[in-house]
Design a protein around this motif. Structure first.
Motif, PDB file in Angstrom:
ATOM      1  N   PRO A 104       0.837  -1.215   0.000  1.00 34.31           N
ATOM      2  CA  PRO A 104       0.000   0.000   0.000  1.00 34.31           C
ATOM      3  C   PRO A 104       0.868   1.261   0.000  1.00 34.31           C
ATOM      4  O   PRO A 104       1.076   1.912   1.021  1.00 34.31           O
ATOM      5  N   VAL A 105       1.378   1.593  -1.159  1.00 33.06           N
ATOM      6  CA  VAL A 105       2.316   2.694  -1.344  1.00 33.06           C
ATOM      7  C   VAL A 105       1.810   3.575  -2.476  1.00 33.06           C
ATOM      8  O   VAL A 105       1.234   3.073  -3.449  1.00 33.06           O
ATOM      9  N   HIS A 106       2.032   4.864  -2.354  1.00 37.84           N
ATOM     10  CA  HIS A 106       1.627   5.793  -3.407  1.00 37.84           C
ATOM     11  C   HIS A 106       2.240   5.394  -4.745  1.00 37.84           C
ATOM     12  O   HIS A 106       3.416   5.032  -4.824  1.00 37.84           O
ATOM     13  N   PHE A 107       1.428   5.484  -5.806  1.00 38.81           N
ATOM     14  CA  PHE A 107       1.824   5.286  -7.206  1.00 38.81           C
ATOM     15  C   PHE A 107       2.083   3.818  -7.565  1.00 38.81           C
ATOM     16  O   PHE A 107       2.495   3.539  -8.689  1.00 38.81           O
ATOM     17  N   LEU A 108       1.874   2.890  -6.660  1.00 39.23           N
ATOM     18  CA  LEU A 108       2.022   1.475  -6.971  1.00 39.23           C
ATOM     19  C   LEU A 108       0.644   0.842  -7.131  1.00 39.23           C
ATOM     20  O   LEU A 108      -0.384   1.447  -6.830  1.00 39.23           O
ATOM     21  N   ASP A 109       0.631  -0.412  -7.586  1.00 40.33           N
ATOM     22  CA  ASP A 109      -0.646  -1.097  -7.771  1.00 40.33           C
ATOM     23  C   ASP A 109      -1.369  -1.314  -6.453  1.00 40.33           C
ATOM     24  O   ASP A 109      -2.596  -1.455  -6.437  1.00 40.33           O
ATOM     25  N   GLY A 110      -0.617  -1.362  -5.350  1.00 37.34           N
ATOM     26  CA  GLY A 110      -1.259  -1.488  -4.048  1.00 37.34           C
ATOM     27  C   GLY A 110      -2.195  -0.336  -3.752  1.00 37.34           C
ATOM     28  O   GLY A 110      -3.242  -0.516  -3.114  1.00 37.34           O
ATOM     29  N   GLN A 111      -1.854   0.868  -4.203  1.00 40.51           N
ATOM     30  CA  GLN A 111      -2.745   2.016  -4.030  1.00 40.51           C
ATOM     31  C   GLN A 111      -4.033   1.818  -4.818  1.00 40.51           C
ATOM     32  O   GLN A 111      -5.133   2.078  -4.298  1.00 40.51           O
ATOM     33  N   GLN A 112      -3.920   1.341  -6.068  1.00 35.57           N
ATOM     34  CA  GLN A 112      -5.112   1.124  -6.870  1.00 35.57           C
ATOM     35  C   GLN A 112      -6.017   0.063  -6.251  1.00 35.57           C
ATOM     36  O   GLN A 112      -7.250   0.216  -6.239  1.00 35.57           O
ATOM     37  N   ALA A 113      -5.428  -1.002  -5.725  1.00 36.02           N
ATOM     38  CA  ALA A 113      -6.234  -2.055  -5.110  1.00 36.02           C
ATOM     39  C   ALA A 113      -6.904  -1.559  -3.837  1.00 36.02           C
ATOM     40  O   ALA A 113      -8.086  -1.853  -3.579  1.00 36.02           O
ATOM     41  N   LEU A 114      -6.187  -0.791  -3.023  1.00 33.57           N
ATOM     42  CA  LEU A 114      -6.755  -0.265  -1.785  1.00 33.57           C
ATOM     43  C   LEU A 114      -7.903   0.704  -2.073  1.00 33.57           C
ATOM     44  O   LEU A 114      -8.964   0.644  -1.426  1.00 33.57           O
ATOM     45  N   GLU A 115      -7.699   1.590  -3.033  1.00 33.71           N
ATOM     46  CA  GLU A 115      -8.757   2.535  -3.380  1.00 33.71           C
ATOM     47  C   GLU A 115      -9.951   1.825  -4.013  1.00 33.71           C
ATOM     48  O   GLU A 115     -11.098   2.253  -3.821  1.00 33.71           O
ATOM     49  N   ALA A 116      -9.701   0.758  -4.759  1.00 34.35           N
ATOM     50  CA  ALA A 116     -10.815   0.000  -5.329  1.00 34.35           C
ATOM     51  C   ALA A 116     -11.657  -0.645  -4.230  1.00 34.35           C
ATOM     52  O   ALA A 116     -12.889  -0.658  -4.306  1.00 34.35           O
ATOM     53  N   LEU A 117     -11.010  -1.160  -3.200  1.00 32.84           N
ATOM     54  CA  LEU A 117     -11.732  -1.825  -2.117  1.00 32.84           C
ATOM     55  C   LEU A 117     -12.519  -0.845  -1.249  1.00 32.84           C
ATOM     56  O   LEU A 117     -13.664  -1.124  -0.867  1.00 32.84           O
ATOM     57  N   LEU A 118     -11.942   0.311  -0.951  1.00 37.02           N
ATOM     58  CA  LEU A 118     -12.533   1.206   0.040  1.00 37.02           C
ATOM     59  C   LEU A 118     -13.234   2.416  -0.558  1.00 37.02           C
ATOM     60  O   LEU A 118     -14.090   3.012   0.118  1.00 37.02           O
ATOM     61  N   LEU A 119     -12.896   2.804  -1.775  1.00 36.62           N
ATOM     62  CA  LEU A 119     -13.446   4.054  -2.316  1.00 36.62           C
ATOM     63  C   LEU A 119     -14.304   3.869  -3.558  1.00 36.62           C
ATOM     64  O   LEU A 119     -15.138   4.730  -3.852  1.00 36.62           O
ATOM     65  N   ARG A 120     -14.134   2.779  -4.280  1.00 39.21           N
ATOM     66  CA  ARG A 120     -14.900   2.589  -5.511  1.00 39.21           C
ATOM     67  C   ARG A 120     -16.339   2.197  -5.199  1.00 39.21           C
ATOM     68  O   ARG A 120     -16.606   1.448  -4.266  1.00 39.21           O
TER      69      ARG A 120
ATOM     70  N   SER B 199     -17.926   8.090   3.929  1.00 40.34           N
ATOM     71  CA  SER B 199     -17.081   8.151   2.741  1.00 40.34           C
ATOM     72  C   SER B 199     -15.834   8.975   3.001  1.00 40.34           C
ATOM     73  O   SER B 199     -14.724   8.604   2.593  1.00 40.34           O
ATOM     74  N   HIS B 200     -15.982  10.098   3.717  1.00 43.07           N
ATOM     75  CA  HIS B 200     -14.823  10.929   4.040  1.00 43.07           C
ATOM     76  C   HIS B 200     -13.872  10.211   4.987  1.00 43.07           C
ATOM     77  O   HIS B 200     -12.644  10.341   4.868  1.00 43.07           O
ATOM     78  N   ARG B 201     -14.420   9.443   5.925  1.00 42.10           N
ATOM     79  CA  ARG B 201     -13.560   8.694   6.838  1.00 42.10           C
ATOM     80  C   ARG B 201     -12.780   7.613   6.096  1.00 42.10           C
ATOM     81  O   ARG B 201     -11.600   7.378   6.380  1.00 42.10           O
ATOM     82  N   ARG B 202     -13.434   6.963   5.136  1.00 44.46           N
ATOM     83  CA  ARG B 202     -12.722   5.959   4.353  1.00 44.46           C
ATOM     84  C   ARG B 202     -11.609   6.590   3.527  1.00 44.46           C
ATOM     85  O   ARG B 202     -10.512   6.031   3.406  1.00 44.46           O
ATOM     86  N   ALA B 203     -11.882   7.762   2.950  1.00 40.84           N
ATOM     87  CA  ALA B 203     -10.851   8.439   2.163  1.00 40.84           C
ATOM     88  C   ALA B 203      -9.665   8.832   3.046  1.00 40.84           C
ATOM     89  O   ALA B 203      -8.501   8.701   2.644  1.00 40.84           O
ATOM     90  N   ALA B 204      -9.963   9.323   4.260  1.00 44.04           N
ATOM     91  CA  ALA B 204      -8.882   9.683   5.185  1.00 44.04           C
ATOM     92  C   ALA B 204      -8.090   8.442   5.599  1.00 44.04           C
ATOM     93  O   ALA B 204      -6.855   8.484   5.708  1.00 44.04           O
TER      94      ALA B 204
END
Length: 311
Positions: free
Chosen positions: A242-258, A281-286
């Motif tokens: 779970p690091v910025h600009f890696l695929d881990g960021q995309q997977a984390l955002e897909a699970l919690l924000l999509r 939603s704001h808490r999940r984004a934070a």
């Protein structure tokens, strides 16, 4: 410090590569239809070939069903790789920190599990070519996984290509994933790591089978297979952190924000949601931001300690 012949050789190779890319760029510019589907970008430190797709790819219903099942398995493996990457980075950080402290008598500290692959510093110069080829193959397999998953989900691939960044290979695909739902985006985000895991297993199986059969392989080919296994495994694990600009960021955002359903834009979803849903939603984004900040800090700390360990 780099030896002078190696430095001059690298500069010469990069100059020749720039000349070849420049000649290809001039040929494409002179052709009336050459720049419509392919373009070459040149800077002093990077050369990029980008191929634009003509239209959307439409696999058959059976092929799409098979690909989705394949990448559902990949999503499970990708999430496991994300968890393992965090455990690996924490363990590596503790091992490196213990290595800085003076060890007690009779106590042998554990060696780090990761290593920076730098010819001339951590590897012999004779390993440079197999390492470069293995990295190029692993990156191509990784991006092919993202592209195949995007096609299975109906996303548009606008372009694909490869780059030379100061002689280091890089590959990329440009996807339009804004209309994908939660599970679809998760499958696309984890597809690269999944393909790297399969590629590493395949290379390891080939190497083991040939050794078992007693077939002789040239040393460069043995090194190529060995580095393909290690680099693909490293891409599978570390790219899912779970690091910025890696695929881990995309997977984390897909699970919690999509949103769970496709074509349900977050802005419209937020407008139709009540106050409690907006706060959630704001808490999940934070939470996602804090996880990414913590993961990036852990990642950079391990990298910095590995660099310091070389001196």
């Amino acid at each position: 410090m780099l030896p002078l012949p190696v430095l001059l050789g690298a500069v010469s190779v990069w100059t020749c590569a720039r000349l070849l890319f420049g000649a290809a760029q001039s040929a494409l510019s002179a052709s009336p239809n050459g720049c419509q589907h392919c373009e070459i970008e040149l800077t002093w430190w990077r050369a990029t070939v980008r191929v634009h797709t003509v239209g959307p790819l439409a696999p058959t219903a059976d092929a799409r069903r098979w690909l989705r099942s394949w990448f559902c398995l990949g999503a499970v493996v990708g999430l496991l790789a994300a968890a393992c990457s965090v455990l690996l980075l924490v363990s590596e950080l503790l091992t490196l920190l213990r290595g800085v402290q003076p060890a007690a008598d009779g106590v042998v500290s554990a060696a780090p599990r990761l290593q920076l692959a730098i010819p001339g510093l951590t590897l012999p110069w004779s390993h440079a070519a197999p390492l470069w080829l293995a990295l190029a193959m692993s990156l191509a397999v990784h991006e092919a996984g993202h592209a195949a998953a995007a096609v299975a989900e109906g996303a548009h691939i606008s372009a694909a290509g490869f780059s030379l960044i100061l002689l280091l290979p890089a590959a990329f695909v440009e996807l339009d994933t804004q209309d994908l739902g939660r599970l679809s985006m998760l499958r696309v985000a984890t597809a690269g790591a999944w393909h790297n895991a399969v590629f590493a297993a395949a290379c390891w199986g080939i190497s083991t089978l040939l050794a078992h059969l007693g077939w002789w392989l040239p040393a460069p080919l043995r090194l190529l297979l060995a580095y393909a296994v290690s680099l693909s495994a490293a891409l599978c694990l570390l790219n899912m952190a779970p690091v910025h600009f890696l695929d881990g960021q995309q997977a984390l955002e897909a699970l919690l924000l999509r949103p769970p359903k496709p074509k349900q834009l977050p802005e419209l979803q937020e407008q139709s949601a009540g106050p409690h849903q907006q706060q959630a939603s704001h808490r999940r984004a934070a939470l996602v931001r804090w996880i990414l900040h913590a993961g990036s800090g852990l990642y950079l700390a391990v990298l910095a300690l590995h660099v310091l360990r070389m001196y």
